[in-house]
Write an enzyme that holds these catalytic residues in place. Structure first.
Site, short mmCIF file in Angstrom:
data_model
loop_
_atom_site.label_atom_id
_atom_site.label_comp_id
_atom_site.label_asym_id
_atom_site.label_seq_id
_atom_site.Cartn_x
_atom_site.Cartn_y
_atom_site.Cartn_z
N ASN A 188 -6.14 -10.05 -7.28
CA ASN A 188 -6.23 -10.74 -5.98
C ASN A 188 -7.55 -11.47 -5.78
O ASN A 188 -7.60 -12.48 -5.09
CB ASN A 188 -6.04 -9.72 -4.84
CG ASN A 188 -6.81 -8.44 -5.05
OD1 ASN A 188 -6.63 -7.77 -6.06
ND2 ASN A 188 -7.65 -8.10 -4.11
N CYS A 197 -17.04 -5.61 3.47
CA CYS A 197 -17.98 -5.05 4.41
C CYS A 197 -17.32 -3.87 5.12
O CYS A 197 -16.28 -4.03 5.75
CB CYS A 197 -18.38 -6.11 5.42
SG CYS A 197 -19.65 -5.55 6.53
N HIS A 240 4.22 -10.08 3.29
CA HIS A 240 3.36 -11.08 3.93
C HIS A 240 2.61 -11.98 2.96
O HIS A 240 2.11 -13.03 3.34
CB HIS A 240 2.38 -10.41 4.92
CG HIS A 240 1.30 -9.58 4.29
ND1 HIS A 240 0.01 -10.04 4.17
CD2 HIS A 240 1.31 -8.34 3.76
CE1 HIS A 240 -0.74 -9.08 3.61
NE2 HIS A 240 0.03 -8.05 3.36
N SER A 299 4.59 -7.12 -1.57
CA SER A 299 4.45 -7.10 -0.12
C SER A 299 4.99 -8.39 0.49
O SER A 299 4.78 -9.47 -0.06
CB SER A 299 2.95 -6.99 0.17
OG SER A 299 2.73 -6.55 1.47
N THR A 351 13.29 4.97 10.38
CA THR A 351 14.18 3.84 10.68
C THR A 351 13.59 2.56 10.09
O THR A 351 12.41 2.28 10.27
CB THR A 351 14.36 3.70 12.20
OG1 THR A 351 14.93 4.92 12.68
CG2 THR A 351 15.27 2.53 12.56
N THR A 390 0.84 -1.20 0.00
CA THR A 390 0.00 0.00 0.00
C THR A 390 0.87 1.25 0.00
O THR A 390 0.66 2.18 -0.79
CB THR A 390 -0.94 -0.02 1.23
OG1 THR A 390 -1.78 -1.17 1.11
CG2 THR A 390 -1.77 1.23 1.32
N GLN A 444 0.33 -10.19 -6.04
CA GLN A 444 -0.17 -11.56 -6.13
C GLN A 444 0.64 -12.41 -7.11
O GLN A 444 0.35 -13.60 -7.26
CB GLN A 444 -1.65 -11.57 -6.55
CG GLN A 444 -2.58 -10.90 -5.55
CD GLN A 444 -2.70 -11.66 -4.22
OE1 GLN A 444 -2.29 -12.83 -4.12
NE2 GLN A 444 -3.24 -11.01 -3.20
N1 PLP Z 1 -2.23 -5.21 -4.22
C1 PLP Z 1 -2.85 -6.40 -4.23
C2 PLP Z 1 -3.13 -7.06 -5.54
C3 PLP Z 1 -3.20 -7.01 -3.02
O1 PLP Z 1 -3.79 -8.20 -3.04
C4 PLP Z 1 -2.91 -6.34 -1.81
C5 PLP Z 1 -3.33 -6.93 -0.51
O2 PLP Z 1 -4.34 -7.59 -0.42
C6 PLP Z 1 -2.26 -5.10 -1.85
C7 PLP Z 1 -1.94 -4.57 -3.07
C8 PLP Z 1 -1.91 -4.34 -0.60
O3 PLP Z 1 -0.94 -5.00 0.13
P1 PLP Z 1 -0.59 -4.58 1.65
O4 PLP Z 1 -1.86 -4.71 2.42
O5 PLP Z 1 0.43 -5.53 2.05
O6 PLP Z 1 -0.16 -3.18 1.64
#
Ligand code: PLP
Length: 390
Positions: free
Chosen positions: A153, A329, A203, A201, A241, A73, A181
């Site tokens: 996603n 939601c 995670h 990202s 940092t 993000t 993704q």
């Molecule tokens: N872009 C896509 C295609 C995603 O699936 C996501 C998270 O679901 C994001 C961006 C945002 O990632 P983050 O929440 O790690 O900032």
């Protein structure tokens, strides 16, 4: 309530990959600030730079072109701005966004609403290249940026990034690619995508939450104005940092991904196909979104008409299955998916959209377990509907 849990929501976030916990814990035991010149600081800096090499390797870029952020993000907010020094020194004063992009792109860019154009999707969920070409004809040459994701996603549909980039580049524009993704499932390097910038990202690939990267693939591109200003970290592009433990874990996850991406993709495609053929056999009216488009091996988005997703989601959760719905939601209102809307899916069907996304921990038994739970929950909902109609 079921005690066994089956996690089928890898597109939301993935469990830790091998080696990540150890890397995070080791980094947490280091006291130094990576900007400090003493031995402790240098040790922390070494961890950050080692992770930078690993993350860069994921997209075949030089490490110095990686800017660490708090996640995708923030990376989107950083990249999607007219404050980019482009190859010819031009300013992108128009942003074209593909209609199915993530909210961090649609709402997280730094362009004025009047400088935004939305590029439509086809019914299968892919960017409509002919319509993109028509949009490009509306903007002056060398003045636009395209934001296009590698894969969606919600549906898993893979976008024609390279073909879109050819059109945008012919027009002198810049391409920013959301590879969140895709980076752990396909080649997202400069040659494969032809994008100028790519972000992702930690995670989603089995790293910790709270780390992400913007990679400037095009050597002549720089971000002239950061979002976060302060101590000048990340070569001035992102002050603050560094989150050393999360970055160290991100690096470890990147290594784990590269190690067996192709084999894992084949295995996941098998699981996805097992799920979808059984789904179609047991629920003849089911709609699988983007079924005829190239899709990520791990994602299946589908809807069973008359079975609202939110009710299904809760029922499945009680049966031990974690999946996502295609609707969001917020503030007590259920919004239907903008992605499905862009594909022309009727709101009534869209409200029934569910997403199953498998990953490294998923086995054949999990698919069987999920299908049995789906049958149970859908059966209960049908019985309830018949009773209330009687
Ligand atoms: N872009 C896509 C295609 C995603 O699936 C996501 C998270 O679901 C994001 C961006 C945002 O990632 P983050 O929440 O790690 O900032």
């Amino acid at each position: 309530m079921a005690t066994q849990r089956t996690y089928l929501d890898y597109n939301a976030t993935a469990p830790l990959a091998p080696g990540v916990r150890e890397a995070v814990c080791a980094a947490m035991d280091l006291a130094g600030n990576p900007s400090s010149v003493h031995k402790e600081g240098r040790a922390a800096r070494a961890l950050v730079e080692a992770a930078r090499e690993k993350v860069a390797a994921l997209v075949g870029a030089p490490a110095r072109r990686v800017i660490f952020t708090s996640g995708a993000t923030e990376a989107a907010n950083l990249a999607l701005t007219s404050h980019v020094v482009s190859p010819a020194g031009n300013v992108a004063n128009t942003l074209i966004i593909a209609a199915g992009e993530h909210p961090c792109v649609i709402d997280g860019n730094r362009f004025a609403p009047e400088a935004l154009l939305i590029a439509p999707l086809t019914a299968e969920g892919m960017l409509d290249l002919a319509k993109l070409e028509r949009l490009l004809a509306q903007v002056p040459r060398r003045a636009c940026m395209l934001a296009l994701q590698v894969a969606n996603n919600e549906t898993g549909v893979i976008q024609p990034v390279k073909a879109a980039a050819a059109l945008v580049h012919a027009h002198g524009g810049i391409v920013v690619c959301d590879a969140v993704q895709g980076v752990h499932r396909m080649d997202c390097g400069a040659r494969a995508l032809d994008a100028d910038m790519v972000f992702f990202s930690s995670h989603k690939l089995g790293g910790p939450k709270g780390a992400g990267a913007l990679v400037l693939l095009n050597e002549s591109i720089e971000i002239a104005q950061p979002v976060l200003r302060g101590g000048g970290q990340e070569r001035g592009a992102r002050a603050g940092t560094e989150n050393v433990p999360a970055i160290a874990g991100f690096g470890a996850a990147s290594i784990a991904v590269v190690a067996n991406r192709d084999m894992e993709n084949t295995r996941l495609a098998g699981l996805r196909d097992q799920f979808e053929s059984a789904l179609q056999a047991r629920f003849p009216g089911v709609t699988i979104f983007g079924a005829n488009a190239p899709r990520l091996a791990n994602t299946s988005a589908f809807a069973m008409s008359g079975m609202p997703a939110e009710t299904m989601l809760i029922g499945l959760d009680l049966e031990g299955i974690a999946v996502s719905s295609g609707s969001a939601c917020s503030s007590g209102k259920v919004r239907t998916s903008h992605v499905l809307e862009a594909m022309g899916v009727a709101p009534d069907l869209s409200r029934c959209a569910l997403r199953v996304s498998v990953g490294t921990g998923t086995q054949t038994d999990d698919i069987e377990f999920a299908l049995a739970a789906l049958e149970k929950v859908a059966g209960r909902m049908t019985t309830r509907r018949v009773k209330s109609a009687a």
